[in-house]
Design a protein around this motif. Structure first.
Motif, PDB file in Angstrom:
ATOM      1  N   ALA A 170      36.742  53.522  51.120  1.00  0.00           N
ATOM      2  CA  ALA A 170      36.957  53.970  52.502  1.00  0.00           C
ATOM      3  C   ALA A 170      38.271  54.726  52.666  1.00  0.00           C
ATOM      4  CB  ALA A 170      36.908  52.778  53.452  1.00  0.00           C
ATOM      5  N   GLY A 171      38.567  55.591  51.703  1.00  0.00           N
ATOM      6  CA  GLY A 171      39.740  56.447  51.801  1.00  0.00           C
ATOM      7  C   GLY A 171      41.056  55.803  51.433  1.00  0.00           C
ATOM      8  N   LYS A 172      41.015  54.562  50.936  1.00  0.00           N
ATOM      9  CA  LYS A 172      42.260  53.873  50.574  1.00  0.00           C
ATOM     10  C   LYS A 172      42.206  53.414  49.117  1.00  0.00           C
ATOM     11  CE  LYS A 172      43.126  51.993  55.207  1.00  0.00           C
ATOM     12  NZ  LYS A 172      44.113  52.992  55.573  1.00  0.00           N
ATOM     13  N   ILE A 173      43.355  53.427  48.470  1.00  0.00           N
ATOM     14  CA  ILE A 173      43.462  52.848  47.129  1.00  0.00           C
ATOM     15  C   ILE A 173      43.647  51.351  47.314  1.00  0.00           C
ATOM     16  CG2 ILE A 173      44.873  52.694  45.047  1.00  0.00           C
ATOM     17  CD1 ILE A 173      45.494  55.694  45.403  1.00  0.00           C
ATOM     18  N   ILE A 174      42.671  50.567  46.839  1.00  0.00           N
ATOM     19  CA  ILE A 174      42.729  49.117  47.055  1.00  0.00           C
ATOM     20  C   ILE A 174      43.279  48.358  45.850  1.00  0.00           C
ATOM     21  CG2 ILE A 174      40.970  49.098  48.848  1.00  0.00           C
ATOM     22  CD1 ILE A 174      38.921  48.257  46.769  1.00  0.00           C
ATOM     23  N   GLN A 175      43.324  49.019  44.689  1.00  0.00           N
ATOM     24  CA  GLN A 175      44.018  48.437  43.545  1.00  0.00           C
ATOM     25  C   GLN A 175      44.356  49.539  42.559  1.00  0.00           C
ATOM     26  OE1 GLN A 175      42.199  44.995  41.691  1.00  0.00           O
ATOM     27  NE2 GLN A 175      43.938  44.640  40.338  1.00  0.00           N
ATOM     28  N   PHE A 176      45.548  49.449  41.984  1.00  0.00           N
ATOM     29  CA  PHE A 176      46.010  50.422  40.993  1.00  0.00           C
ATOM     30  C   PHE A 176      46.611  49.636  39.839  1.00  0.00           C
ATOM     31  CE2 PHE A 176      49.429  53.326  39.395  1.00  0.00           C
ATOM     32  CZ  PHE A 176      48.588  54.300  38.892  1.00  0.00           C
ATOM     33  N   ALA A 177      46.006  49.743  38.650  1.00  0.00           N
ATOM     34  CA  ALA A 177      46.454  48.897  37.536  1.00  0.00           C
ATOM     35  C   ALA A 177      45.984  49.468  36.206  1.00  0.00           C
ATOM     36  CB  ALA A 177      45.899  47.484  37.708  1.00  0.00           C
ATOM     37  N   ARG A 178      46.558  48.925  35.131  1.00  0.00           N
ATOM     38  CA  ARG A 178      46.045  49.227  33.799  1.00  0.00           C
ATOM     39  C   ARG A 178      44.638  48.636  33.686  1.00  0.00           C
ATOM     40  NH1 ARG A 178      50.008  50.739  30.177  1.00  0.00           N
ATOM     41  NH2 ARG A 178      52.153  50.474  30.930  1.00  0.00           N
ATOM     42  N   PRO A 179      43.776  49.230  32.865  1.00  0.00           N
ATOM     43  CA  PRO A 179      42.416  48.693  32.723  1.00  0.00           C
ATOM     44  C   PRO A 179      42.389  47.210  32.367  1.00  0.00           C
ATOM     45  CG  PRO A 179      42.542  50.846  31.698  1.00  0.00           C
ATOM     46  CD  PRO A 179      43.940  50.486  32.107  1.00  0.00           C
ATOM     47  N   SER A 180      43.255  46.780  31.450  1.00  0.00           N
ATOM     48  CA  SER A 180      43.256  45.371  31.043  1.00  0.00           C
ATOM     49  C   SER A 180      43.640  44.458  32.206  1.00  0.00           C
ATOM     50  CB  SER A 180      44.209  45.155  29.868  1.00  0.00           C
ATOM     51  OG  SER A 180      45.521  45.583  30.211  1.00  0.00           O
ATOM     52  N   ASP A 181      44.618  44.895  33.017  1.00  0.00           N
ATOM     53  CA  ASP A 181      45.038  44.091  34.170  1.00  0.00           C
ATOM     54  C   ASP A 181      43.975  44.068  35.254  1.00  0.00           C
ATOM     55  OD1 ASP A 181      47.446  43.568  32.914  1.00  0.00           O
ATOM     56  OD2 ASP A 181      48.459  45.280  33.841  1.00  0.00           O
ATOM     57  N   LEU A 182      43.301  45.195  35.421  1.00  0.00           N
ATOM     58  CA  LEU A 182      42.213  45.278  36.402  1.00  0.00           C
ATOM     59  C   LEU A 182      41.082  44.325  36.017  1.00  0.00           C
ATOM     60  CD1 LEU A 182      41.672  47.066  38.946  1.00  0.00           C
ATOM     61  CD2 LEU A 182      40.315  48.541  37.462  1.00  0.00           C
ATOM     62  N   ALA A 183      40.778  44.299  34.724  1.00  0.00           N
ATOM     63  CA  ALA A 183      39.715  43.418  34.246  1.00  0.00           C
ATOM     64  C   ALA A 183      40.079  41.948  34.398  1.00  0.00           C
ATOM     65  CB  ALA A 183      39.411  43.722  32.774  1.00  0.00           C
ATOM     66  N   LYS A 184      41.343  41.611  34.125  1.00  0.00           N
ATOM     67  CA  LYS A 184      41.773  40.207  34.200  1.00  0.00           C
ATOM     68  C   LYS A 184      42.004  39.735  35.626  1.00  0.00           C
ATOM     69  CE  LYS A 184      45.126  40.808  31.191  1.00  0.00           C
ATOM     70  NZ  LYS A 184      46.318  40.631  30.346  1.00  0.00           N
ATOM     71  N   SER A 185      42.506  40.632  36.473  1.00  0.00           N
ATOM     72  CA  SER A 185      42.906  40.203  37.820  1.00  0.00           C
ATOM     73  C   SER A 185      42.464  41.181  38.903  1.00  0.00           C
ATOM     74  CB  SER A 185      44.431  40.048  37.883  1.00  0.00           C
ATOM     75  OG  SER A 185      44.891  39.185  36.886  1.00  0.00           O
ATOM     76  N   PRO A 186      41.145  41.299  39.123  1.00  0.00           N
ATOM     77  CA  PRO A 186      40.705  42.157  40.232  1.00  0.00           C
ATOM     78  C   PRO A 186      41.249  41.604  41.546  1.00  0.00           C
ATOM     79  CG  PRO A 186      38.861  40.883  39.358  1.00  0.00           C
ATOM     80  CD  PRO A 186      40.015  40.653  38.443  1.00  0.00           C
ATOM     81  N   SER A 187      41.690  42.504  42.427  1.00  0.00           N
ATOM     82  CA  SER A 187      42.378  42.078  43.648  1.00  0.00           C
ATOM     83  C   SER A 187      41.447  41.584  44.742  1.00  0.00           C
ATOM     84  CB  SER A 187      43.227  43.232  44.192  1.00  0.00           C
ATOM     85  OG  SER A 187      42.381  44.321  44.554  1.00  0.00           O
ATOM     86  N   SER A 188      40.135  41.824  44.584  1.00  0.00           N
ATOM     87  CA  SER A 188      39.187  41.403  45.625  1.00  0.00           C
ATOM     88  C   SER A 188      37.788  41.317  45.036  1.00  0.00           C
ATOM     89  CB  SER A 188      39.183  42.409  46.782  1.00  0.00           C
ATOM     90  OG  SER A 188      38.673  43.655  46.338  1.00  0.00           O
ATOM     91  N   ASP A 189      36.874  40.740  45.797  1.00  0.00           N
ATOM     92  CA  ASP A 189      35.472  40.673  45.371  1.00  0.00           C
ATOM     93  C   ASP A 189      34.886  42.077  45.238  1.00  0.00           C
ATOM     94  OD1 ASP A 189      35.532  37.920  45.271  1.00  0.00           O
ATOM     95  OD2 ASP A 189      34.679  37.655  47.278  1.00  0.00           O
ATOM     96  N   LEU A 190      35.337  43.002  46.091  1.00  0.00           N
ATOM     97  CA  LEU A 190      34.835  44.373  46.020  1.00  0.00           C
ATOM     98  C   LEU A 190      35.226  45.014  44.689  1.00  0.00           C
ATOM     99  CD1 LEU A 190      33.482  46.865  47.214  1.00  0.00           C
ATOM    100  CD2 LEU A 190      35.654  47.425  48.330  1.00  0.00           C
TER     101      LEU A 190
END
Length: 199
Positions: A170-190
């Motif tokens: 929806a026009g916003k960056i909701i998480q910005f991370a390295r791929p490994s960090d994104l995989a380990k710690s997604p910031s939301s269910d979305l």
């Protein structure tokens, strides 16, 4: 989600309603598009159908007023980089989809950009050749060492290509991370659902 709009705002083709665009620490809100030194590869490649490959690649350099000698040398150099040596005289109608994409990438790189923007570079590529295209993109970006922002809707492709991933909704960056960090710690269910095919 606003991915292309974000690219076009950074490029200077659109103006943001709010906020600012910085490049290398410099505010560029009022800098004209042709002075930003940003290479851009649109989804449809944006090649001029009546111009040869060489003239397509040379376009930005000629607009910038570079000498004929420099233009010729740079065209040869970037066509070599994308493995299209000897294609200078061909026209876009004589090329495959993958070749057109590489010509468009060569044109974007010809100006020695400080930033490279790729809008869905895998959207016009069939599944059979996608792995090859990804490998070539990664190799070229690695060799040029140009900072690259790549819009991709497939999480697996983003994980394959990116060393940082920005997840947009929806026009916003909701998480910005390295791929490994994104995989380990997604910031939301979305975010978790968006990267489910990879993790």
């Amino acid at each position: 989600s606003g991915k292309t709009t974000l690219l076009l705002t950074v490029l200077g083709a659109l103006r943001a309603d709010e906020g600012h665009v910085y490049l290398g620490g410099d505010l560029i809100d009022d800098l004209p598009l042709d002075e930003r030194r940003i290479g851009y590869l649109p989804q449809d490649f944006g090649l001029f159908p009546h111009l040869s490959v060489g003239d397509n690649v040379a376009f930005g350099l000629r607009v910038a007023g570079h000498s004929k000698e420099l233009v010729s040398e740079r065209v040869r150099e970037v066509l070599g980089l994308v493995e299209l040596e000897g294609f200078e005289a061909r026209i876009p109608g004589q090329l495959s989809g993958g070749e057109k994409q590489r010509v468009a990438l060569a044109r974007a790189l010809a100006i020695n950009p400080s930033l490279l923007l790729l809008d869905e570079p895998l959207s016009n590529v069939d599944e059979a050749t996608k792995a090859e295209v990804k490998a070539k993109l990664k190799k070229i970006i690695g060799e040029t060492r140009v900072t690259t922002v790549c819009v991709i809707h497939d999480a697996r492709d983003a994980f394959d290509l990116g060393d940082r991933i920005a997840v947009m909704h929806a026009g916003k960056i909701i998480q910005f991370a390295r791929p490994s960090d994104l995989a380990k710690s997604p910031s939301s269910d979305l975010v978790r659902s968006l990267i489910a095919s990879v993790c």
